[in-house]
Every structure is written in structure tokens, then in C-alpha cells.
Design a protein around this motif. Structure first.
Motif, PDB file in Angstrom:
ATOM      1  N   LYS A   1      -5.861  -2.074  14.861  1.00 53.22           N
ATOM      2  CA  LYS A   1      -6.486  -1.530  13.659  1.00 53.22           C
ATOM      3  C   LYS A   1      -7.195  -0.211  13.969  1.00 53.22           C
ATOM      4  O   LYS A   1      -7.710  -0.011  15.076  1.00 53.22           O
ATOM      5  CB  LYS A   1      -7.522  -2.520  13.095  1.00 53.22           C
ATOM      6  N   SER A   2      -7.237   0.674  12.962  1.00 56.88           N
ATOM      7  CA  SER A   2      -8.037   1.890  13.075  1.00 56.88           C
ATOM      8  C   SER A   2      -9.509   1.517  12.966  1.00 56.88           C
ATOM      9  O   SER A   2      -9.924   0.860  12.007  1.00 56.88           O
ATOM     10  CB  SER A   2      -7.671   2.871  11.959  1.00 56.88           C
ATOM     11  N   LEU A   3     -10.302   1.929  13.956  1.00 58.36           N
ATOM     12  CA  LEU A   3     -11.717   1.561  13.960  1.00 58.36           C
ATOM     13  C   LEU A   3     -12.447   2.119  12.754  1.00 58.36           C
ATOM     14  O   LEU A   3     -13.244   1.428  12.115  1.00 58.36           O
ATOM     15  CB  LEU A   3     -12.365   2.063  15.265  1.00 58.36           C
ATOM     16  N   GLN A   4     -12.177   3.386  12.397  1.00 61.22           N
ATOM     17  CA  GLN A   4     -12.883   3.993  11.266  1.00 61.22           C
ATOM     18  C   GLN A   4     -12.544   3.282   9.959  1.00 61.22           C
ATOM     19  O   GLN A   4     -13.423   2.979   9.151  1.00 61.22           O
ATOM     20  CB  GLN A   4     -12.548   5.485  11.161  1.00 61.22           C
ATOM     21  N   LYS A   5     -11.256   2.980   9.741  1.00 62.69           N
ATOM     22  CA  LYS A   5     -10.880   2.293   8.512  1.00 62.69           C
ATOM     23  C   LYS A   5     -11.371   0.852   8.500  1.00 62.69           C
ATOM     24  O   LYS A   5     -11.758   0.325   7.462  1.00 62.69           O
ATOM     25  CB  LYS A   5      -9.355   2.336   8.338  1.00 62.69           C
TER      26      LYS A   5
END
Length: 441
Positions: free
Chosen positions: A148-152
Motif C-alpha cells: 500500500k501507498s503510505l500517504q494514501k
């Protein structure tokens, strides 16, 4: 025979084997724990006010518990870098469930008093604070495990938190009416127990730290737990405050937000609605705030890359200032709900950004100590602010305290919008601290 799976031979490859996603279970565990805490967060101040009849008692209780909570948080956070974070989270949730369940038991047998609130508050801190830090420290590993994208993912977790907190205060108002204040705390205990059971289904590997590798385990044992904790704690403080200007500014802003919002939600609003004879309305105001945060968090999660981080941040801070101005004036209930909704609607992007900077810029090997230090300092900052606010309420009145919080928030907003490191947040893509185990690029 199981399919062949290549073993990692260098620091770069992902350390967790592929399999069923863990992020849904992680999010469910967080939601269950937060739901119980949000119910208790509404009920406990009202029970304390009903028991003592003195706003200063709430501030005094917060101050008494502050130092032990800080010690527990600092030591617990440091030790989270030495023990499996998944296991720490499970044990902490079980301890929290037991401590909360004791409140209605004590109320039935002896009756609650200020002393009981102190004792059980300290017992609860032993479970709550390390558990909160352990769950936070698991988040980047969950992102890495599921790709997963950490920011999203930060936007997604913020949205789920907001949804949970919408339900919590409204549910607290319903439970207080249906079964009584103290009995409603059984729900909090049940949610903590459920959170522990869900976390138990996560793979143990998700909570492993570098200190648990076979080649480093003997060194860890010989040095001793206390020495390891102090060394890790020292490193965590350096990470948060010495080496990264953006991380340091994020911490200071978070402290300011926690102090003002903690005083508003934990003292000024409970006293306001208690004096008006409508304590159950507090839950609906907090639910309106959370509903606004849910909408803005979802919008930020979907549109994060459409605007510059600085633009999101500035819009968020201006909107929060307007919302808090409305609430701090203690208007009529409909206007209060509108101000709460505006505050929540504006808070989502700033909250997600500050959380992203923390997780993105802390090295994996220092994550437990750094987050433990952060949580502990916040747990001290909020009680100090609540106590100071309670003194103002006692000596000058509730209206003066509300105006004081508005002034404090104005100062926080002005600093946040002018400090250089937060102004240039789009230009600081990489942490200044080396991160050999970086997750979720």
C-alpha cells in the motif's frame, strides 16, 4: 509440497511473505479500539463532573495522571523496538478492557469517587499508552506487507477513524440514556477485548523488529532491557526533535492542536453542556465534528495528489480556525453543531499530512521509541492544558476560557502558516535521517 518462495538475500526485498491481506484486519482492530475509546472519552468526563460537581477536579485528575502516563509511554515506546509489536498491542488491549470493566464494578460495589478515578486511570494507562504506540508502529509494516501507498493509506485510516468517532459519541449518548453512564463503560471494555482478538489473527512477522533477528538477540539479552530502553529512547528523542526540521515542526504543531482541542473537548464542552442540563448533547456535537473529518479525509485520500501539500495544509488550518472560533464562543446548540462540522471538515487534510510526515520520516528501527516519545509528550501536554483551562473556568468563568482557547488557536495557526519548514513541505520529499528499512515509497 508448498510452492517455492525465494528467500531475501539483501536488505532491499520485502521481508514478509505474500498471502492474505492484513490491512483489513489491522483497520478493523484499530476501529474497534477507537470506538471503545471514543465512547469512554464522552462518558468519563461527564461521570467525573457528576461525581465531583467541580470542573477543577477534571483538570486535577488529568495532571495527577500525566507524569506516570509519560513514564509508561516513554519506557513502553522504547521497549516496543525490542519486542514484537503485534503481541504488545494484544496484551495492551486486554489490560485496557480489564481496567475499564472495573469502573462499573467499583460503581456497583463501593460507588465511584475521585480516588477511584485516579487509581483506575493509572491502571488503564499501563495498557492504553503502549498499545496505542504499538498499533501506530505496525502501520508502515502493514503498508509494506500489502503493497500500500503510505500517504494514501494514512488518508484511509483517517477516514476510518473519523467514521468510528462519528458513531462513538452518538452511541455514548444513546447508552447513557438507555443503561446509565457507568454501565455504558461495559461497551468500551468489550471493544478493547474484540480489538485484541482481531489483532491476534495478524501474522506474528508483521510485528517483528530488527532487534528480534537471531543474530542480534544475544546482544539484546546481554545488554539488558533497561539499558536497551534508555538507548532506544535517546535515539527516539533525537529523531523527533534534532535531525529533521519538518518532523520537529510537525511535532510542535501536533502538540498545539492536542492542547487546544483536548481542553475544548475534555473540559469546556462537557462543563458547558452539564451546566445547561443536557450532557447527552455533547455526543452529538462530537459526532458532527467527526462526520466533517470523515468527508474531508475521504476527499484528501482520493485527491491528495491533485493539490500541493502546502495548499491542502493552508486550507485546512484556515478552516479549523473558523470552526474553533465558532465553537469557542459557546453558541446555541445548532450553531455549535455547525461549527463542529466545519472544524472537522477542515481538519482531515492537516491531520493526514502530519501523520504522514511522522510515519514517512522516522526510521523503522526507531519507530517504537519515537512514537512512544511522541505519544507520551502529547499525553502530558493535554493534561497540562486541561488543568490550566480548568483553573480559568473556576476563577474567571466558562466564557473566558472559551475565548482563551480561541486566542491560543489563533497563535498556533499563525505559527503553523509562517514557520519555514512547514511552508516548504513540498520541497522536502525525503527524510534527512537515513532510513535503511524504508517502507512504502
Amino acid at each position: 509440497m508448498a510452492p517455492h518462495r525465494a528467500e531475501p538475500t539483501a536488505p532491499g526485498p520485502r521481508p514478509f511473505s505474500l498471502g492474505a491481506p492484513v490491512s483489513p484486519r489491522y483497520l478493523l482492530s484499530c476501529a474497534l479500539s477507537l470506538l471503545g475509546n471514543s465512547v469512554a472519552g464522552v462518558i468519563l468526563p461527564l461521570i467525573l463532573l457528576a461525581t465531583t460537581g467541580d470542573p477543577l477536579a477534571a483538570g486535577t485528575l488529568a495532571l495527577i495522571c500525566a507524569a506516570p502516563q509519560m513514564i509508561i509511554g516513554l519506557v513502553g515506546g522504547a521497549l516496543i523496538d525490542r519486542f514484537n509489536r503485534r503481541n504488545v498491542s494484544i496484551i495492551s488491549d486486554l489490560m485496557s478492557a480489564a481496567s475499564v470493566a472495573l469502573l462499573p464494578v467499583v460503581d456497583m460495589i463501593w460507588g465511584l469517587s475521585f480516588g477511584w478515578f485516579v487509581v483506575l486511570g493509572l491502571v488503564g494507562a499501563i495498557g492504553d499508552i503502549p498499545g496505542m504506540t504499538a498499533r501506530d508502529a505496525l502501520l508502515p509494516a502493514v503498508c509494506e506487507r500489502d503493497g500500500k501507498s503510505l500517504q494514501k493509506f494514512m488518508g484511509l485510516t483517517q477516514s476510518l477513524d473519523s467514521l468510528t468517532v462519528i458513531v462513538g459519541p452518538a452511541l455514548a449518548a444513546f447508552l447513557m440514556t438507555a443503561i446509565g453512564d457507568a454501565s455504558a463503560l461495559w461497551f468500551t471494555a468489550a471493544m478493547s477485548l474484540a480489538a485484541a482478538l482481531v489483532t491476534l489473527t495478524l501474522p506474528r512477522a508483521i510485528g517483528r523488529t530488527g532487534a528480534q533477528d537471531a543474530e542480534t538477540a544475544p546482544a539484546t539479552t546481554s545488554r539488558g532491557v533497561v539499558r536497551d530502553a534508555l538507548s532506544s529512547l535517546k535515539s527516539g528523542v533525537a529523531v523527533l526533535f534534532k535531525r529533521d526540521a519538518l518532523l520537529r515542526a510537525s511535532m510542535l504543531l501536533t502538540f498545539g492542536i492536542v492542547m487546544v482541542m483536548g481542553s475544548l473537548q475534555g473540559l469546556v464542552l462537557p462543563v458547558h453542556f452539564t451546566n445547561a442540563g443536557t450532557p447527552e448533547l455533547l455526543g452529538y456535537v462530537l459526532s458532527a465534528m467527526s462526520a466533517g473529518m470523515l468527508v474531508s479525509s475521504l476527499a484528501y485520500s482520493a485527491l491528495a495528489h491533485k493539490l500541493r501539500r502546502r495548499t491542502w495544509f493552508a486550507l485546512s488550518m484556515f478552516g479549523m480556525a473558523l470552526g474553533l472560533l465558532t465553537m469557542g464562543l459557546l453558541p446555541t446548540f445548532p450553531v455549535m453543531v455547525g461549527g463542529a462540522a466545519l472544524l472537522g471538515l477542515s481538519a482531515g487534510p492537516a491531520s493526514a499530512l502530519l501523520g504522514f510526515f511522522v510515519f514517512d520520516r522516522i526510521p523503522a528501527e526507531n519507530r517504537g521509541a519515537a512514537l512512544g516519545t511522541q505519544n507520551s509528550l502529547m499525553l502530558v501536554a493535554a493534561p497540562v492544558a486541561v488543568f490550566a483551562t480548568s483553573v480559568v473556568v473556576k476563577t474567571a468563568g466558562l466564557a473566558v476560557a472559551g475565548v482563551g482557547l480561541i486566542a491560543c488557536w489563533g497563535a498556533v495557526t499563525a505559527w503553523a502558516l509562517t514557520t519555514p519548514s512547514l511552508h516548504n513541505m513540498d520541497d522536502l520529499e525525503r527524510p534527512a535521517i537515513p532510513m535503511p528499512d524504508r517502507c512504502c515509497d
